[in-house]
Design an enzyme around this catalytic site. Structure first.
Site, mmCIF file in Angstrom:
data_model
loop_
_atom_site.group_PDB
_atom_site.id
_atom_site.type_symbol
_atom_site.label_atom_id
_atom_site.label_comp_id
_atom_site.label_asym_id
_atom_site.label_seq_id
_atom_site.Cartn_x
_atom_site.Cartn_y
_atom_site.Cartn_z
ATOM 1 N N SER A 34 2.903 27.312 45.893
ATOM 2 C CA SER A 34 2.737 26.404 44.656
ATOM 3 C C SER A 34 2.357 26.495 42.575
ATOM 4 O O SER A 34 2.564 25.863 42.185
ATOM 5 C CB SER A 34 1.256 24.957 45.036
ATOM 6 O OG SER A 34 0.581 25.994 45.460
ATOM 7 N N HIS A 256 -4.881 25.147 41.600
ATOM 8 C CA HIS A 256 -3.872 25.172 40.913
ATOM 9 C C HIS A 256 -3.848 25.006 39.511
ATOM 10 O O HIS A 256 -4.947 24.767 39.074
ATOM 11 C CB HIS A 256 -2.737 24.008 41.621
ATOM 12 C CG HIS A 256 -3.142 23.932 43.010
ATOM 13 N ND1 HIS A 256 -3.149 23.415 44.327
ATOM 14 C CD2 HIS A 256 -1.782 24.148 43.600
ATOM 15 C CE1 HIS A 256 -2.701 23.978 45.438
ATOM 16 N NE2 HIS A 256 -1.609 25.141 45.063
#
Length: 278
Positions: A34, A256
């Site tokens: 990711s 993230h």
């Protein structure tokens, strides 16, 4: 097509590879998890559920270099998933990422390893839910788990890089480092980490990145450090943060890269590519 060929030729010239330029297929293929997909909370609900977005660093690298690209990075991907495919979010099968490679691929980037070792679980004792000092620096069980997971990771990363090199023997391969999330202190609710535990967290990422760097060296690939340049841009850095912390804010997924983070990751990769290989 002439522009594409010229860009590819320039990339190969910088890399020192003396190979023919192909007229078909993407010049650049992005593999990994990711960090390379750049997911949002909504992007994982469409397509193959891998969560890829135009804000992710592969799109920015390709735009800066002026080359065609294909990203097959996927949320939750492990080294085994890159080689054999995965069931993203348990909804539908995703083919092996390495199937996107060809002998004509000129550039490959790889972000991998975090899901293999489940890094958020490994250092969870450093981030108590109620804040305060987790004293993970004194947690021998955590250190044992870290040693076990990092001890098993080199062979897995090596497997991926060996297969990438087999499928794309002339490609310039870039392994993208991990970390960058946390600085010298915490900030609730984004990072419930004490300043006393911060060095332990930094040491974990340094050891993790050593695994990635050494695997890149063994494979004749290149390593791009993210954690070092990210100092001052951790989850506590306000508008200048490259990564989102543990508290949901907007559409970016927690832990993230933010769009700013992905932009700077791309910048670091492009800077590496524009330097002749040592």
């Amino acid at each position: 097509m002439k522009l594409l060929v010229s860009a590819l030729a320039a990339l190969l010239l910088v890399s020192g590879a003396g190979v023919a330029v192909a007229d078909s297929g993407p010049v650049y293929v992005a593999l990994g998890d990711s960090r390379a997909a750049g997911p949002t909370w909504t992007s994982v609900l469409s397509g193959d559920n891998c969560g890829r977005t135009p804000d992710a660093y592969p799109a920015k690298v390709a735009a800066e270099l002026g080359v065609s690209y294909r990203s097959v990075a996927c949320v939750g991907a492990t080294t085994d998933d890159v080689l054999h495919g995965q069931r993203a979010l348990a909804i539908r099968p995703v083919p092996p990422q390495v199937d996107a490679l060809s002998p004509d691929t000129a550039l490959v980037t790889l972000s991998i390893g975090g899901n293999d070792i489940k890094w958020t679980n490994l250092i969870a004792p450093c981030f108590p839910l109620v804040g305060g000092d987790g004293k993970c620096r004194e947690n021998s069980a955590m250190q044992k788990a870290i040693a076990t997971q990092l001890g098993a990771l080199p062979a897995e990363v090596d497997r991926v890089l060996t297969e990438v090199r087999r499928r794309s023997p002339h490609a310039r391969i870039v392994v993208v480092g991990h970390g960058g999330y946390y600085g010298t202190h915490g900030c609730a609710p984004d990072a419930n980490m004490s300043a006393a535990d911060a060095p332990t967290v930094a040491d974990f990422f340094a050891r993790f990145n050593n695994v990635l760097r050494e695997s890149a060296d063994r494979a004749g690939a290149e390593y791009v450090d993210i954690a070092g340049p990210a100092r001052g841009h951790d989850v506590c850095a306000g508008a200048q943060k490259w990564f989102l912390g543990d508290f949901p804010r907007g559409n970016t997924q927690t832990r993230h890269p933010t769009p700013l983070g992905s932009e700077n990751m791309a910048r670091l990769i492009v800077e590496k590519l524009r330097r002749p290989r040592s």
